[in-house]
Design a protein around this motif. Structure first.
Motif, PDB file in Angstrom:
ATOM      1  N   ASP A  59      -5.793  -8.254  -3.929  1.00  0.00           N
ATOM      2  CA  ASP A  59      -4.939  -8.818  -4.977  1.00  0.00           C
ATOM      3  C   ASP A  59      -5.050  -7.988  -6.253  1.00  0.00           C
ATOM      4  N   ALA A  60      -6.263  -7.624  -6.621  1.00  0.00           N
ATOM      5  CA  ALA A  60      -6.476  -6.810  -7.824  1.00  0.00           C
ATOM      6  C   ALA A  60      -5.878  -5.418  -7.631  1.00  0.00           C
ATOM      7  N   MET A  61      -6.020  -4.868  -6.438  1.00  0.00           N
ATOM      8  CA  MET A  61      -5.484  -3.535  -6.157  1.00  0.00           C
ATOM      9  C   MET A  61      -3.960  -3.530  -6.300  1.00  0.00           C
ATOM     10  N   PHE A  62      -3.295  -4.525  -5.706  1.00  0.00           N
ATOM     11  CA  PHE A  62      -1.832  -4.562  -5.787  1.00  0.00           C
ATOM     12  C   PHE A  62      -1.356  -4.919  -7.198  1.00  0.00           C
ATOM     13  N   ALA A  63      -2.133  -5.724  -7.920  1.00  0.00           N
ATOM     14  CA  ALA A  63      -1.792  -6.027  -9.313  1.00  0.00           C
ATOM     15  C   ALA A  63      -1.883  -4.756 -10.157  1.00  0.00           C
ATOM     16  N   ALA A  64      -2.906  -3.942  -9.894  1.00  0.00           N
ATOM     17  CA  ALA A  64      -3.067  -2.688 -10.633  1.00  0.00           C
ATOM     18  C   ALA A  64      -1.941  -1.715 -10.292  1.00  0.00           C
ATOM     19  N   LEU A  65      -1.575  -1.636  -9.022  1.00  0.00           N
ATOM     20  CA  LEU A  65      -0.454  -0.767  -8.638  1.00  0.00           C
ATOM     21  C   LEU A  65       0.808  -1.174  -9.387  1.00  0.00           C
ATOM     22  N   CYS A  66       0.999  -2.461  -9.540  1.00  0.00           N
ATOM     23  CA  CYS A  66       2.188  -2.973 -10.215  1.00  0.00           C
ATOM     24  C   CYS A  66       2.143  -2.661 -11.713  1.00  0.00           C
ATOM     25  N   SER A  67       1.020  -2.956 -12.343  1.00  0.00           N
ATOM     26  CA  SER A  67       0.942  -2.799 -13.799  1.00  0.00           C
ATOM     27  C   SER A  67       0.719  -1.356 -14.238  1.00  0.00           C
ATOM     28  N   GLU A  68      -0.030  -0.577 -13.448  1.00  0.00           N
ATOM     29  CA  GLU A  68      -0.381   0.783 -13.852  1.00  0.00           C
ATOM     30  C   GLU A  68       0.621   1.828 -13.361  1.00  0.00           C
ATOM     31  N   VAL A  69       1.173   1.617 -12.173  1.00  0.00           N
ATOM     32  CA  VAL A  69       2.052   2.621 -11.570  1.00  0.00           C
ATOM     33  C   VAL A  69       3.497   2.140 -11.502  1.00  0.00           C
ATOM     34  N   GLY A  70       3.683   0.825 -11.578  1.00  0.00           N
ATOM     35  CA  GLY A  70       5.026   0.277 -11.522  1.00  0.00           C
ATOM     36  C   GLY A  70       5.518  -0.027 -10.123  1.00  0.00           C
ATOM     37  N   PHE A  71       4.611  -0.011  -9.146  1.00  0.00           N
ATOM     38  CA  PHE A  71       4.967  -0.322  -7.761  1.00  0.00           C
ATOM     39  C   PHE A  71       4.487  -1.726  -7.437  1.00  0.00           C
ATOM     40  N   HIS A 129       6.118  -5.914  -2.088  1.00  0.00           N
ATOM     41  CA  HIS A 129       6.330  -7.188  -1.431  1.00  0.00           C
ATOM     42  C   HIS A 129       5.258  -7.359  -0.357  1.00  0.00           C
ATOM     43  N   GLU A 130       5.167  -8.557   0.198  1.00  0.00           N
ATOM     44  CA  GLU A 130       4.092  -8.872   1.159  1.00  0.00           C
ATOM     45  C   GLU A 130       4.091  -7.929   2.364  1.00  0.00           C
ATOM     46  N   LYS A 131       5.267  -7.630   2.887  1.00  0.00           N
ATOM     47  CA  LYS A 131       5.353  -6.735   4.049  1.00  0.00           C
ATOM     48  C   LYS A 131       4.812  -5.345   3.703  1.00  0.00           C
ATOM     49  N   GLY A 132       5.148  -4.854   2.537  1.00  0.00           N
ATOM     50  CA  GLY A 132       4.648  -3.553   2.098  1.00  0.00           C
ATOM     51  C   GLY A 132       3.142  -3.571   1.894  1.00  0.00           C
ATOM     52  N   GLN A 133       2.635  -4.667   1.333  1.00  0.00           N
ATOM     53  CA  GLN A 133       1.194  -4.794   1.130  1.00  0.00           C
ATOM     54  C   GLN A 133       0.452  -4.741   2.460  1.00  0.00           C
ATOM     55  N   LYS A 134       0.987  -5.415   3.465  1.00  0.00           N
ATOM     56  CA  LYS A 134       0.344  -5.421   4.782  1.00  0.00           C
ATOM     57  C   LYS A 134       0.298  -4.017   5.372  1.00  0.00           C
ATOM     58  N   LYS A 135       1.362  -3.235   5.157  1.00  0.00           N
ATOM     59  CA  LYS A 135       1.386  -1.859   5.666  1.00  0.00           C
ATOM     60  C   LYS A 135       0.350  -0.990   4.958  1.00  0.00           C
ATOM     61  N   VAL A 136       0.175  -1.206   3.660  1.00  0.00           N
ATOM     62  CA  VAL A 136      -0.825  -0.444   2.911  1.00  0.00           C
ATOM     63  C   VAL A 136      -2.226  -0.816   3.390  1.00  0.00           C
ATOM     64  N   ILE A 137      -2.494  -2.111   3.555  1.00  0.00           N
ATOM     65  CA  ILE A 137      -3.810  -2.563   4.028  1.00  0.00           C
ATOM     66  C   ILE A 137      -4.090  -1.979   5.409  1.00  0.00           C
ATOM     67  N   ALA A 138      -3.083  -1.942   6.273  1.00  0.00           N
ATOM     68  CA  ALA A 138      -3.261  -1.381   7.614  1.00  0.00           C
ATOM     69  C   ALA A 138      -3.520   0.118   7.565  1.00  0.00           C
ATOM     70  N   ALA A 139      -2.984   0.797   6.557  1.00  0.00           N
ATOM     71  CA  ALA A 139      -3.157   2.248   6.449  1.00  0.00           C
ATOM     72  C   ALA A 139      -4.490   2.639   5.821  1.00  0.00           C
ATOM     73  N   LEU A 140      -5.117   1.744   5.082  1.00  0.00           N
ATOM     74  CA  LEU A 140      -6.356   2.081   4.372  1.00  0.00           C
ATOM     75  C   LEU A 140      -7.463   2.641   5.271  1.00  0.00           C
ATOM     76  N   PRO A 141      -7.676   2.095   6.474  1.00  0.00           N
ATOM     77  CA  PRO A 141      -8.734   2.672   7.322  1.00  0.00           C
ATOM     78  C   PRO A 141      -8.483   4.139   7.690  1.00  0.00           C
ATOM     79  N   LYS A 142      -7.240   4.580   7.573  1.00  0.00           N
ATOM     80  CA  LYS A 142      -6.896   5.971   7.879  1.00  0.00           C
ATOM     81  C   LYS A 142      -7.133   6.892   6.691  1.00  0.00           C
ATOM     82  N   GLY A 143      -7.472   6.317   5.540  1.00  0.00           N
ATOM     83  CA  GLY A 143      -7.771   7.116   4.364  1.00  0.00           C
ATOM     84  C   GLY A 143      -6.822   6.846   3.217  1.00  0.00           C
ATOM     85  N   LEU A 144      -7.211   7.341   2.055  1.00  0.00           N
ATOM     86  CA  LEU A 144      -6.422   7.110   0.845  1.00  0.00           C
ATOM     87  C   LEU A 144      -5.057   7.784   0.896  1.00  0.00           C
ATOM     88  N   ASP A 145      -4.978   8.953   1.520  1.00  0.00           N
ATOM     89  CA  ASP A 145      -3.680   9.632   1.608  1.00  0.00           C
ATOM     90  C   ASP A 145      -2.700   8.824   2.449  1.00  0.00           C
TER      91      ASP A 145
END
Length: 76
Positions: free
Chosen positions: A9-21, A24-40
């Motif tokens: 929640d804090a990570m996505f809040a920071a993305l929104c406030s700091e980067v402007g992204f 939505h929930e579907k996008g968040q789930k895709k990011v969480i699923a990608a995290l084990p593959k690395g930051l890139d």
């Protein structure tokens, strides 16, 4: 492992406030699923969720997203 889970929640809040992204929930789930593959991979998932063409995205934007993610997760 007993590592605490990242505060998504804090990570996505920071993305929104700091980067402007504000993903939505579907996008968040895709990011969480990608995290084990690395930051890139997670950075690419953020850009894809926002409809940004990653290969043509400015380097500063990619770095901002990656740095924001890195501040909230500990690479495994």
């Amino acid at each position: 492992m007993t590592d605490a889970a990242p505060d998504f929640d804090a990570m996505f809040a920071a993305l929104c406030s700091e980067v402007g992204f504000c993903l939505h929930e579907k996008g968040q789930k895709k990011v969480i699923a990608a995290l084990p593959k690395g930051l890139d991979a997670a950075m690419k998932a953020v850009l894809a969720a926002e409809g940004v063409d990653e290969p043509n995205a400015p380097g500063d934007l990619k770095k901002a997203v990656r740095d924001c993610l890195k501040a909230h997760v500990q690479p495994g």
